[in-house]
Every structure is written in C-alpha cells, then in structure tokens.
Write an enzyme that holds these catalytic residues in place. Structure first.
Site, PDB file in Angstrom:
ATOM      1  N   LYS A 215       0.817  -1.220   0.000  1.00 13.17           N
ATOM      2  CA  LYS A 215       0.000   0.000   0.000  1.00 13.17           C
ATOM      3  C   LYS A 215       0.854   1.275   0.000  1.00 13.17           C
ATOM      4  O   LYS A 215       2.066   1.211   0.145  1.00 13.17           O
ATOM      5  CB  LYS A 215      -0.973  -0.037   1.178  1.00 13.17           C
ATOM      6  CG  LYS A 215      -1.939  -1.238   1.125  1.00 13.17           C
ATOM      7  CD  LYS A 215      -2.957  -1.153  -0.002  1.00 13.17           C
ATOM      8  CE  LYS A 215      -3.626  -2.456  -0.371  1.00 13.17           C
ATOM      9  NZ  LYS A 215      -4.534  -3.028   0.605  1.00 13.17           N
TER      10      LYS A 215
HETATM   11  C1  PLP Z   1      -5.585  -4.216   0.867  1.00 14.13           C
HETATM   12  C2  PLP Z   1      -7.041  -3.978   0.957  1.00 14.13           C
HETATM   13  C3  PLP Z   1      -7.773  -4.280   2.108  1.00 14.13           C
HETATM   14  C4  PLP Z   1      -7.206  -5.052   3.261  1.00 14.13           C
HETATM   15  O1  PLP Z   1      -6.167  -4.392   3.884  1.00 14.13           O
HETATM   16  P1  PLP Z   1      -5.372  -5.175   5.043  1.00 14.13           P
HETATM   17  O2  PLP Z   1      -4.590  -4.094   5.708  1.00 14.13           O
HETATM   18  O3  PLP Z   1      -4.511  -6.199   4.373  1.00 14.13           O
HETATM   19  O4  PLP Z   1      -6.390  -5.779   5.947  1.00 14.13           O
HETATM   20  C5  PLP Z   1      -9.104  -3.911   2.166  1.00 14.13           C
HETATM   21  N1  PLP Z   1      -9.699  -3.316   1.115  1.00 14.13           N
HETATM   22  C6  PLP Z   1      -9.044  -3.031  -0.014  1.00 14.13           C
HETATM   23  C7  PLP Z   1      -9.757  -2.339  -1.123  1.00 14.13           C
HETATM   24  C8  PLP Z   1      -7.687  -3.385  -0.143  1.00 14.13           C
HETATM   25  O5  PLP Z   1      -7.039  -3.149  -1.294  1.00 14.13           O
END
Ligand code: PLP
Length: 385
Positions: free
Chosen positions: A184
């Site tokens: 991210k």
């Molecule tokens: C990555 C992601 C998540 C989950 O995030 P985590 O921190 O791994 O729980 C939720 N929603 C979207 C749209 C994502 O891309």
C-alpha cells in the site's frame, strides 16, 4: 526489452525505517506502546482526523467499525463488487448480509444512485471503497446515509493521501479504515488505522484489545496495574511498536512518495494518451487522487488479444502487473450463497475483465516506467484488431 523482472509493487523502505525499528527492538518495548500512540497522533494530525486508532490491518478496522456500529444478523450493508474480499468478508463476520451494487464506469467506485435504490428497511450501513485511491463521490453517499440514518464506513485501503473537495479522506466523524499492508501507499508491513469521532475511537480501543476496560497496553509498565475488567468479548487487533516505527518514518516520506506517484502517472498518461486501444484512469476535478493504482482498461474491440494474454505478454517482457479486482460476486462463496450471476453488475464485470494494473510505486525510475510504456505500446502495436 528489460533484462530483469520489474515487480508490480515492492515496498519502499529506507534507512530511516530500519533505524526506527532497531530503536524499538533495543528499547525493551516491542508491542503496542509509545510509538503506536505517536503514530496515531501524527497520522490523525496529517489527515485532520478527529481521532485515530492504529490496528493490525485495514480489515481489522473495517470489522471494528461495523461492530461498533451495532451491525449484526438481520442487517444489510450495501457495498461494491469492485474491492478486495476483506471488505465484504467483514460484513459476513458480523452476521449481516452484504448487498452489492454496481460501480460508476469512469472511477469504478460505488454508484451513489444505485446505493439509494438498494436501501431497504433492513439496511444499516454503506461500505464505500475508494478504488485505486480515487475518492468515491462522498456528498451523495453522505446524503443517502443521513436521510436513512445509515452508518457510512469508508474502506480507505488505497486512499492516503486522497482528498475530496479539499478535505482529506479520513477527516470526518464516520469510521474510515486505512491499510498499511506491504503493497500500500504507506506501509508498516501489516497494519491499519481507523479514524473517526473521539467517542467511536475510544470504544474502538476497548473492542480492538480483548474488551479490556482501560489503557490495556500500559498493563506491563510501571504506571500500569494487574487489575482489569472485561466489558465485552473483544478482538486482538492492536498494532505493535515495531510496525508503528516503520509507519512513523513512512509518514514523513508520504508527500514525497505521493509526488513521485503523480510524476509517474503523468508519464504514463502522456505516453498512452494517443492510444485508442486503451482507456486511462481519470481524476475528477473535485478530488486529489492518492494514485495507489494505475488501472489501464483495454478496449477489447480494438485488440486481437485478450486481457489475460496481454498480461502474459507483459510478463514475457519482464513487466509485473496485477488485476484490481476479480469482482466479489463471481467468487464461489458469494455466487453460491446469494445466487449472483456475472451479469448482475455489468459495469463492474466489464471494467474488471478489461483491467490491468501497471507498476506504480515511488521506487520506480523513469527508465522502469519507460520499459512499461514500451512494452504496453509494443503489445498493442502487434495486436491491433
Ligand atoms: C488491501 C485492501 C484491504 C485489506 O487491507 P489489510 O490491511 O490487508 O487488511 C481492504 N480493502 C481493499 C480495497 C484493499 O485493497
């Protein structure tokens, strides 16, 4: 063609993050503690959030938000098929029913008019996902939530630093959950941040750490006490100081990382603008795009190659890509449980079948981006319909 593989989204970690983690490891305090509290404060200050709670993931934040909102069996939560499975799974975890509605064709974000049409007497919440980092059209979503007294939960996994009409995503009183997963825009390896009203976050502190009634993280320091009460059967969703150490340093680089993402987007846009075989991502005038993703959509009628074969051609040219997302309603579980057919959400299906996410991260050099551009243009040139 480049001679080394270009990964889709490697983490961008510098000496500052490494030093901050080592400092935590040497400090004697490695789980939730002073750095986690500082990270919450600094993150809240950055996005202008009333309050913030650092957690083990964005998924944990979304689940916590629904639980605090009292969502449970018999309730409906409206959400989008164009998201990661976690968004919808947490609705299932509460016992509520996820109700999918289609997306807008330009941003691939949930369509507020369809949200309004999907409201029933059982609807309790709307879960909006800022796809790729482009904020949803929040004003009409807020209107429908206000009129029907629904909780608006925002999945902001892609949306730091994103703005809607001049204000940061995460600056309001409603629950907004960010992801600091390895790929991210800002990472803590695994982690998340829930923002919202001080009252909601205060309850979140309890629910996210076993349901302990007060400053549970201080139990083992000199100011703490062995005595605690359990006021609800809570979760184990806390962030550690080792994660927060990475986050504190990532936050200091966030503006620079975002600026680099923007430069790369401008480079891609300039290089692909003249191609009628693909559709470029948009940035509506009222938003600041966080540019987590660069989703290119192929115009299949202009190409003699499928999207899947296009991805294989890119891989053969040493370019890593991904697809965001396989629509939720096409997965076995949701198909079998709710009887969804692929065409139930035609815009989502069409967008997803034509989509390829190109490499976009701050560590990408101009040379790397030019390799991507050369590969995409080359494949299109060789495969015109
Ligand atoms: C990555 C992601 C998540 C989950 O995030 P985590 O921190 O791994 O729980 C939720 N929603 C979207 C749209 C994502 O891309």
């Amino acid at each position: 063609m480049r001679d080394t593989f270009l990964p889709f989204s490697p983490p961008y970690i510098g000496d500052e993050e490494i030093a901050e983690v080592v400092d935590s490891l040497r400090s004697g305090w490695i789980t939730t503690g002073p750095k986690t509290k500082r990270f919450e404060k600094e993150f809240a200050a950055y996005v202008g959030a009333p309050a913030a709670l650092a957690l083990s993931s964005c998924t944990a934040g979304l689940h916590t938000a629904l639980v605090l909102g009292g969502i449970g069996p018999g309730d409906e939560v409206i959400t989008t098929p164009i998201t990661f499975t976690a968004t919808v799974a947490v609705i299932e975890h509460t016992g509520a029913r996820p109700v999918l509605v289609d997306v807008e064709p330009d941003t691939m974000n949930i369509d507020p008019r369809l949200v309004r049409e999907a409201v029933t007497e059982r609807t309790r919440a709307v879960m909006a996902v800022h796809y790729g980092g482009h904020p949803c059209d929040l004003d009409p979503l807020r209107d429908v939530c206000r009129e029907h007294r629904l909780l608006l939960v925002e999945d902001a996994a892609h949306a730091v630093p994103a703005k809607y009409k001049g204000r940061f995503v995460g600056s309001g009183d409603n629950p907004v959950s960010f992801s600091f997963y390895a790929t991210k825009n800002l990472t803590t390896a695994e982690g998340g941040m829930l923002t919202g009203s001080p009252a909601m976050i205060a309850q979140g502190v309890v629910v996210s750490l076993h349901g302990m009634d007060r400053d549970a993280w201080k139990r083992n320091d000199r100011t703490g006490s062995w005595r605690y009460d359990i006021v609800t059967p809570g979760f184990k969703y806390n962030m550690t100081d080792i994660q927060a150490a990475i986050g504190l340093q990532q936050l200091r680089r966030l503006e620079a990382m975002h600026a680099r993402r923007r430069e790369l987007v401008a480079r891609y846009n300039a290089a692909f603008g003249d191609l009628d075989a693909c559709e470029l991502p948009v940035e509506r005038p009222e938003v600041q795009h966080a540019w987590h993703l660069y989703p290119l959509r192929l115009r299949s009628e202009r190409l003699a190659i499928t999207r899947d074969a296009f991805i294989e051609e890119l891989r053969a040219r040493n370019i890593g890509t991904s697809v965001h997302f396989i629509p939720i309603h096409t997965f076995t579980y949701y198909r079998e449980r709710y009887g969804y057919r692929p065409q139930d959400f035609p815009v989502a299906l069409d967008c997803s079948e034509r989509e390829i996410s190109l490499p976009l991260h701050p560590g990408l050099s101009d040379r790397d981006a030019d390799d991507v551009i050369e590969a995409v243009r080359g494949i299109i040139g060789e495969n015109r319909a």
